[in-house]
Design a protein around this motif. Structure first.
Motif, PDB file in Angstrom:
ATOM      1  N   ALA A 345       0.980  -0.294   1.906  1.00 28.94           N
ATOM      2  CA  ALA A 345       0.475   1.081   1.426  1.00 28.94           C
ATOM      3  C   ALA A 345       1.602   1.791   1.679  1.00 28.94           C
ATOM      4  CB  ALA A 345      -0.607   1.238   2.529  1.00 28.94           C
ATOM      5  N   VAL A 346       2.569   1.592   2.429  1.00 26.60           N
ATOM      6  CA  VAL A 346       3.828   2.557   2.786  1.00 26.60           C
ATOM      7  C   VAL A 346       4.635   2.386   1.448  1.00 26.60           C
ATOM      8  CG1 VAL A 346       6.170   2.877   3.779  1.00 26.60           C
ATOM      9  CG2 VAL A 346       3.848   2.304   5.307  1.00 26.60           C
ATOM     10  N   TYR A 347       4.713   1.102   0.728  1.00 26.79           N
ATOM     11  CA  TYR A 347       5.169   1.052  -0.558  1.00 26.79           C
ATOM     12  C   TYR A 347       4.680   1.620  -1.744  1.00 26.79           C
ATOM     13  CZ  TYR A 347       8.536  -2.207   1.966  1.00 26.79           C
ATOM     14  OH  TYR A 347       9.522  -2.876   2.509  1.00 26.79           O
ATOM     15  N   THR A 372       4.243  -7.898  -3.863  1.00 26.66           N
ATOM     16  CA  THR A 372       4.474  -9.155  -2.693  1.00 26.66           C
ATOM     17  C   THR A 372       4.040  -9.340  -1.450  1.00 26.66           C
ATOM     18  OG1 THR A 372       6.605  -8.310  -1.643  1.00 26.66           O
ATOM     19  CG2 THR A 372       6.690  -9.154  -4.060  1.00 26.66           C
ATOM     20  N   LEU A 373       3.458  -8.338  -0.964  1.00 23.07           N
ATOM     21  CA  LEU A 373       2.559  -8.523   0.384  1.00 23.07           C
ATOM     22  C   LEU A 373       1.225  -8.598   0.416  1.00 23.07           C
ATOM     23  CD1 LEU A 373       4.783  -5.185   1.569  1.00 23.07           C
ATOM     24  CD2 LEU A 373       5.231  -7.597   2.234  1.00 23.07           C
ATOM     25  N   GLU A 374       0.654  -8.747   1.364  1.00 28.13           N
ATOM     26  CA  GLU A 374      -0.651  -9.220   1.570  1.00 28.13           C
ATOM     27  C   GLU A 374      -1.947  -7.811   1.532  1.00 28.13           C
ATOM     28  OE1 GLU A 374      -1.799 -12.273   1.253  1.00 28.13           O
ATOM     29  OE2 GLU A 374       0.370 -12.978   0.999  1.00 28.13           O
ATOM     30  N   GLY A 375      -2.978  -7.985   1.212  1.00 30.61           N
ATOM     31  CA  GLY A 375      -4.079  -7.074   1.475  1.00 30.61           C
ATOM     32  C   GLY A 375      -4.302  -6.441   0.604  1.00 30.61           C
ATOM     33  N   ARG A 379      -2.867  -5.405  -3.898  1.00 31.01           N
ATOM     34  CA  ARG A 379      -3.520  -5.673  -4.973  1.00 31.01           C
ATOM     35  C   ARG A 379      -3.673  -4.331  -5.780  1.00 31.01           C
ATOM     36  NH1 ARG A 379      -7.209  -8.468  -1.652  1.00 31.01           N
ATOM     37  NH2 ARG A 379      -8.894  -6.941  -1.948  1.00 31.01           N
ATOM     38  N   LEU A 380      -3.901  -3.122  -5.109  1.00 29.46           N
ATOM     39  CA  LEU A 380      -3.861  -1.915  -5.848  1.00 29.46           C
ATOM     40  C   LEU A 380      -2.401  -1.552  -6.345  1.00 29.46           C
ATOM     41  CD1 LEU A 380      -5.641   0.672  -6.204  1.00 29.46           C
ATOM     42  CD2 LEU A 380      -4.763   1.425  -4.158  1.00 29.46           C
ATOM     43  N   ALA A 381      -1.489  -2.115  -5.911  1.00 28.55           N
ATOM     44  CA  ALA A 381      -0.006  -1.962  -6.326  1.00 28.55           C
ATOM     45  C   ALA A 381       0.024  -2.267  -7.956  1.00 28.55           C
ATOM     46  CB  ALA A 381       0.762  -2.316  -5.288  1.00 28.55           C
ATOM     47  N   THR A 382      -0.662  -3.305  -8.241  1.00 26.34           N
ATOM     48  CA  THR A 382      -0.730  -3.820  -9.540  1.00 26.34           C
ATOM     49  C   THR A 382      -1.243  -2.994 -10.523  1.00 26.34           C
ATOM     50  OG1 THR A 382      -1.036  -6.128  -8.887  1.00 26.34           O
ATOM     51  CG2 THR A 382      -1.678  -5.725 -10.963  1.00 26.34           C
TER      52      THR A 382
END
Length: 428
Positions: A345-347, A372-375, A379-382
């Protein structure tokens, strides 16, 4: 002094439980040779007078007929000198001569307890004591051994026996509380603590146990009341203030947290509170929830930027955004990321702020790392990254990214809708 043959002597034998001594009267008289009776009587007097070295000298010099009582008194003398190894040996010698000698068995059990050899201590106490008849100190030692061995069933039985036999001895009540806590028996812990509070209503630690029991039972109102009661009993303990603030914040009462925080920081604990990251995180979170920006800014400044924790940097970033200071917000998030942040979320947040500032390379970097992280946010970052590609007219990349994502998450309707907007222009 002349002694008739086969003199009969009754001894009062001392044995020790830690630093507390108890007198054990030998139940039966014993027939002893006159010379041994005289030596044992003198040794007994020396022991009671606090002269263990003289006891050891006298008994080791004796060359007459031996008896288990000589080794028993030697064991007691060595205990007085804190020579536990020799004390154990003497008690073992006494038991070798008289396997039923209760004072020797109990003495050896106490020594093994002091040596942290709890299995043997418990075995000896089981052999030589009776929970139905022994004194409170020995029963407590037996309980201690059971706890050290994590034998909860035995410990519960012994504590219950102690409460029945010694109802006014609060040590058994406190052990009952400890056992309930160990077993996560929240109702039992509360009941035990409340019983103790009847006699000591101002004992802050008991209120802490009530609060923990209420928390375990998810009784928020009871927990908050108990925490506040503990704080009233001992307002000089910063940890109690921290628990009070946490309970109030969990209950959604952020105004009370802010008010209490102002008072706390002005009071005698102010310096310690300011240096306590946990306390300041709670205060800043409450002020942030209330959008009390002046208070948030003042407290962040008092803590000092170098001492800001992760939670404080997030508060600082939100404050900066509310004040329209996007650069300051990005700087705060950047410090978190430089420190090894792992929350996607921070990224995503940092990427969004970079995108808002038209810093496209930074936005892409942040979104890529978030993926690259989990959660869920990873996925929303995609979707954020695909949207950025569309904005930068990199539709083919957006299409490939979304199709690969949907292969793993076919149920994601927003991703499918975004792919439809991208269209079939993705030229594989």
């Amino acid at each position: 002094m002349a002694h008739p043959r086969g003199a009969v002597v009754a001894f009062a034998i001392l044995f020790f439980a830690g630093a507390v001594s108890a007198r054990y009267e030998v139940a039966e008289t014993v027939s002893l040779p006159p010379d041994l009776a005289e030596v044992l009587s003198a040794a007994q007097r020396d022991l009671e007078a606090g002269r263990p070295a003289e006891v050891i000298r006298r008994l080791n010099a004796f060359r007459g007929q031996d008896h288990a009582l000589r080794h028993l008194l030697l064991g007691h003398a060595y205990v007085r000198q804190s020579d536990l190894a020799k004390a154990a040996g003497a008690y073992q010698d006494a038991l070798a001569m008289d396997g039923a000698m209760k004072p020797a068995g109990i003495g050896l059990a106490q020594v093994r307890a002091r040596q942290a050899q709890w299995a043997e201590a418990a075995e000896l106490l089981g052999r030589f004591t009776s929970p139905e008849a022994c004194g409170a100190d020995l029963l407590l030692l037996y309980v201690q051994a059971s706890r050290q061995l994590d034998d909860r069933r035995l410990g519960a039985l012994l504590v219950r026996k102690g409460i029945v036999r010694f109802p006014r001895d609060v040590r058994f009540r406190r052990l009952d509380l400890a056992q309930c806590i160990d077993a996560a028996d929240h109702a039992g812990a509360k009941q035990a603590a409340m019983h103790l509070l009847k006699a000591n209503p101002a004992e802050a630690d008991l209120w802490r146990h009530v609060a923990s029991a209420e928390a375990g039972a998810q009784e928020t109102v009871g927990e908050t009341a108990a925490v506040e009661a503990g704080l009233l009993c001992d307002p000089s303990d910063l940890a109690r203030h921290r628990r009070f603030l946490a309970a109030q914040l969990a209950a959604g009462n952020w105004p009370e947290v802010v008010t209490h925080g102002r008072s706390l920081l002005r009071g005698p604990l102010g310096k310690a509170a300011l240096a306590d990251a946990g306390v300041m995180e709670l205060l800043l979170t409450a002020a942030d929830l209330g959008r009390d920006d002046d208070t948030v800014a003042a407290w962040l400044e008092r803590v000092g930027e170098k001492a800001h924790t992760r939670a404080m940097r997030l508060v600082a970033a939100r404050l900066a955004l509310r004040q329209g200071k996007t650069k300051d917000a990005r700087r705060a998030l950047g410090r978190l990321i430089d420190a090894g942040e792992t929350d996607p979320a921070v990224y995503v947040w940092a990427g969004h702020l970079a995108e808002t500032a038209k810093d496209w390379p930074e936005a892409e970097t942040m979104y890529r790392h978030a993926r690259t992280l989990e959660g869920r946010m990873a996925r929303l970052a995609t979707l954020y990254l695909a949207r950025l590609y569309v904005h930068l007219d990199r539709r083919a990349e957006a299409g490939r990214l979304l199709r690969a994502y949907l292969d793993e998450h076919p149920e994601d309707a927003p991703a499918r809708a975004l792919l439809a907007l991208v269209g079939a222009a993705a030229d594989e």
